[in-house]
Design a protein around this motif. Structure first.
Motif, PDB file in Angstrom:
ATOM      1  N   PRO A  45       0.788  -1.198  -0.082  1.00 39.34           N
ATOM      2  CA  PRO A  45      -0.177   0.069   0.012  1.00 39.34           C
ATOM      3  C   PRO A  45       0.869   1.333   0.022  1.00 39.34           C
ATOM      4  O   PRO A  45       1.960   1.180   0.575  1.00 39.34           O
ATOM      5  CB  PRO A  45      -0.840  -0.085   1.289  1.00 39.34           C
ATOM      6  N   GLY A  46       0.231   2.441  -0.595  1.00 41.10           N
ATOM      7  CA  GLY A  46       0.980   3.640  -0.526  1.00 41.10           C
ATOM      8  C   GLY A  46       1.448   3.945  -1.997  1.00 41.10           C
ATOM      9  O   GLY A  46       1.574   3.312  -2.974  1.00 41.10           O
ATOM     10  N   ASN A  51       7.050   5.014  -1.653  1.00 45.40           N
ATOM     11  CA  ASN A  51       7.694   3.741  -1.258  1.00 45.40           C
ATOM     12  C   ASN A  51       8.985   3.417  -1.580  1.00 45.40           C
ATOM     13  O   ASN A  51       9.569   2.909  -0.954  1.00 45.40           O
ATOM     14  CB  ASN A  51       6.720   2.603  -1.619  1.00 45.40           C
ATOM     15  N   VAL A  54      11.453   5.130   0.278  1.00 49.02           N
ATOM     16  CA  VAL A  54      11.664   4.765   1.523  1.00 49.02           C
ATOM     17  C   VAL A  54      12.560   3.707   1.768  1.00 49.02           C
ATOM     18  O   VAL A  54      13.323   3.213   2.336  1.00 49.02           O
ATOM     19  CB  VAL A  54      10.352   4.335   2.340  1.00 49.02           C
ATOM     20  N   PHE A  70      11.937   9.528   2.915  1.00 51.82           N
ATOM     21  CA  PHE A  70      10.560   9.995   3.139  1.00 51.82           C
ATOM     22  C   PHE A  70      10.023  11.380   3.349  1.00 51.82           C
ATOM     23  O   PHE A  70       9.464  11.785   2.497  1.00 51.82           O
ATOM     24  CB  PHE A  70       9.783   9.193   4.350  1.00 51.82           C
TER      25      PHE A  70
ATOM     26  N   SER B  14      -4.559   5.025   3.531  1.00 52.89           N
ATOM     27  CA  SER B  14      -3.135   4.770   3.351  1.00 52.89           C
ATOM     28  C   SER B  14      -2.816   3.225   3.310  1.00 52.89           C
ATOM     29  O   SER B  14      -2.185   2.738   2.696  1.00 52.89           O
ATOM     30  CB  SER B  14      -2.372   5.649   4.456  1.00 52.89           C
ATOM     31  N   LEU B  15      -3.461   2.701   4.469  1.00 54.58           N
ATOM     32  CA  LEU B  15      -3.193   1.330   4.679  1.00 54.58           C
ATOM     33  C   LEU B  15      -3.953   0.401   3.423  1.00 54.58           C
ATOM     34  O   LEU B  15      -3.475  -0.774   3.529  1.00 54.58           O
ATOM     35  CB  LEU B  15      -3.569   0.720   5.892  1.00 54.58           C
ATOM     36  N   THR B  79      -1.769  14.915   5.327  1.00 53.92           N
ATOM     37  CA  THR B  79      -0.733  14.564   4.398  1.00 53.92           C
ATOM     38  C   THR B  79       0.060  13.329   5.058  1.00 53.92           C
ATOM     39  O   THR B  79       0.435  12.550   4.619  1.00 53.92           O
ATOM     40  CB  THR B  79       0.212  15.771   4.175  1.00 53.92           C
ATOM     41  N   LEU B  80       0.258  13.688   6.764  1.00 58.52           N
ATOM     42  CA  LEU B  80       0.877  12.605   7.264  1.00 58.52           C
ATOM     43  C   LEU B  80       0.036  11.324   7.591  1.00 58.52           C
ATOM     44  O   LEU B  80       0.623  10.332   7.339  1.00 58.52           O
ATOM     45  CB  LEU B  80       1.245  13.144   8.613  1.00 58.52           C
ATOM     46  N   PHE B  83       0.527   9.434   4.096  1.00 52.72           N
ATOM     47  CA  PHE B  83       1.872   8.779   3.871  1.00 52.72           C
ATOM     48  C   PHE B  83       2.552   7.974   4.938  1.00 52.72           C
ATOM     49  O   PHE B  83       3.157   7.168   4.647  1.00 52.72           O
ATOM     50  CB  PHE B  83       2.528  10.039   3.157  1.00 52.72           C
ATOM     51  N   VAL B  84       2.283   8.299   6.074  1.00 58.09           N
ATOM     52  CA  VAL B  84       3.199   7.616   7.134  1.00 58.09           C
ATOM     53  C   VAL B  84       2.908   6.182   7.478  1.00 58.09           C
ATOM     54  O   VAL B  84       3.471   5.239   7.445  1.00 58.09           O
ATOM     55  CB  VAL B  84       3.166   8.601   8.708  1.00 58.09           C
ATOM     56  N   SER B  86       1.456   3.988   5.481  1.00 57.83           N
ATOM     57  CA  SER B  86       1.900   2.968   4.479  1.00 57.83           C
ATOM     58  C   SER B  86       3.426   3.089   4.374  1.00 57.83           C
ATOM     59  O   SER B  86       4.063   1.995   4.020  1.00 57.83           O
ATOM     60  CB  SER B  86       1.473   3.506   3.100  1.00 57.83           C
ATOM     61  N   GLY B  87       3.988   4.332   4.850  1.00 58.99           N
ATOM     62  CA  GLY B  87       5.527   4.235   4.575  1.00 58.99           C
ATOM     63  C   GLY B  87       6.061   3.473   5.811  1.00 58.99           C
ATOM     64  O   GLY B  87       7.020   2.740   5.644  1.00 58.99           O
ATOM     65  N   VAL B  89       4.611   0.739   6.763  1.00 59.36           N
ATOM     66  CA  VAL B  89       4.356  -0.711   6.458  1.00 59.36           C
ATOM     67  C   VAL B  89       5.602  -1.020   5.317  1.00 59.36           C
ATOM     68  O   VAL B  89       6.243  -2.326   5.375  1.00 59.36           O
ATOM     69  CB  VAL B  89       3.038  -1.040   5.517  1.00 59.36           C
TER      70      VAL B  89
END
Lengths: 170, 172
Positions: A45-46, A51, A54, A70, B14-15, B79-80, B83-84, B86-87, B89
């Motif tokens: 996801p994302g 991604n 990161v 990020f 996001s997830l 925004t956080l 993105f955060v 999924s970032g 994960v």
């Protein structure tokens, strides 16, 4: 480095720019490693460019590298969007509204073209049927994203598993 | 509280955002337009257009939704939130992915996800199209953009920018 790419990669050229910098100029990772990280970034996801940033950051410098990559990839786009947004959304001038509507219309066209290009590459009848079924479930039956994934990913796993992988198109 | 709601909506998006940002468009529309009425369909399509215009991920349009709902803090929260999660994960998965090298399930899952994501992207195209205002002129611009995108290698952001200039004159 990701800050510069993020700030300058207008219009979705981000992925190819990342590859050119990280693999070709800086030689931080090999082509194989890049493809490996890319396939992972696409699957999870994302947003893909974030991604991959990161993953490369973490690969090079652990958690600190991932964090740096990020924020460097999110922040410039965010800042620029805030400036455009603050100006454009506050204004009720007709030409500003017209400009925004023009952007919207063309952005939809670009996405349509992308979807079309990705779809015609898939000549497999089963895959096309899945694409149509998912789109219909979401648009007509108003399936939520969670429900769509829960129902269609198992179906897709079964439907696509019996066939050998298609050779990569040249 | 509005910040909490923004955070929850965008964290879930996001997830669940497998396959990149475009696949979450229908659900984002359902949440922010149909359910919470934070913005209307026309603004949704405009935010998407601006997201394409600005550098980086189109999903950054979440910032504009947050901004419209709750100002600059709302923009930062959205925004956080988008993105955060999924970032994190991705960061975690990066460590175990290498160990799965050669595992047949890896390839199978990747192949199964692709058509599902593509179906979601098509649904997103039609969802966005509902918000395009400006009648036949806007539809004509969308069609021309589709064709140009298919037959040329022109930069997407420049096309959106040009569309903004044309829209400022003819869609006012």
């Amino acid at each position: 480095m990701f800050g510069r790419i993020s700030a300058t990669a207008f219009g979705g050229g981000t992925m190819s720019m990342i590859r050119r910098e990280v693999v070709r100029s800086k030689k931080w990772i090999s082509e194989d490693e890049y493809l490996e990280l890319l396939s992972l970034g696409n699957l999870l996801p994302g947003s893909n460019p974030i991604n991959i940033a990161v993953l490369i950051g973490s690969h090079l410098a652990g958690a600190a590298g991932a964090c740096t990559a990020f924020f460097a990839s999110v922040f410039p786009g965010f800042a620029i969007l805030m400036v455009i947004g603050a100006i454009a959304l506050d204004s009720h001038l007709p030409w500003v509204q017209g400009a925004l509507s023009g952007c919207a219309a063309v952005a939809v066209g670009l996405t349509l073209a992308n979807a079309w290009e990705m779809t015609v590459k898939r000549i497999d009848v089963i895959e096309i049927a899945l694409i149509v079924a998912v789109a219909a479930a979401v648009l007509v039956l108003h399936f939520s994203l969670a429900l769509t994934l829960a129902i269609f990913i198992p179906i897709a796993l079964v439907a696509t598993s019996r066939r050998p992988a298609k050779p990569p198109t040249p | 509280m509005i910040y909490g709601r923004l955070a929850i909506v965008f964290t879930i998006l996001s997830l669940l955002g497998f396959g990149g940002g475009n696949a979450i468009i229908p659900q984002m529309h359902a949440d922010v337009v149909d359910h919470y009425h934070w913005i209307n369909s026309a603004d949704f399509a405009r935010f998407y257009g601006l997201g394409k215009l600005s550098p980086g991920a189109t999903t950054t349009m979440a910032a504009l939704v947050g901004f419209a709902v709750a100002g600059l803090v709302g923009a930062i929260v959205a925004t956080l939130a988008v993105f955060v999660p999924s970032g994190l994960v991705v960061y975690g998965a990066g460590h175990i992915w290498g160990k799965l090298r050669g595992n047949p399930w890896r390839e199978r899952i990747a192949r199964a996800i692709k058509p599902v994501v593509l179906g979601l992207i098509w649904a997103g195209v039609f969802t966005l199209a509902r918000g395009v205002v400006g009648g036949p002129v806007a539809i004509g611009m969308a069609v021309v953009a589709t064709v140009l995108m298919l037959v040329t290698e022109w930069n997407q952001a420049l096309m959106v920018l040009a569309a903004g200039a044309i829209g400022a004159v003819v869609l006012r």
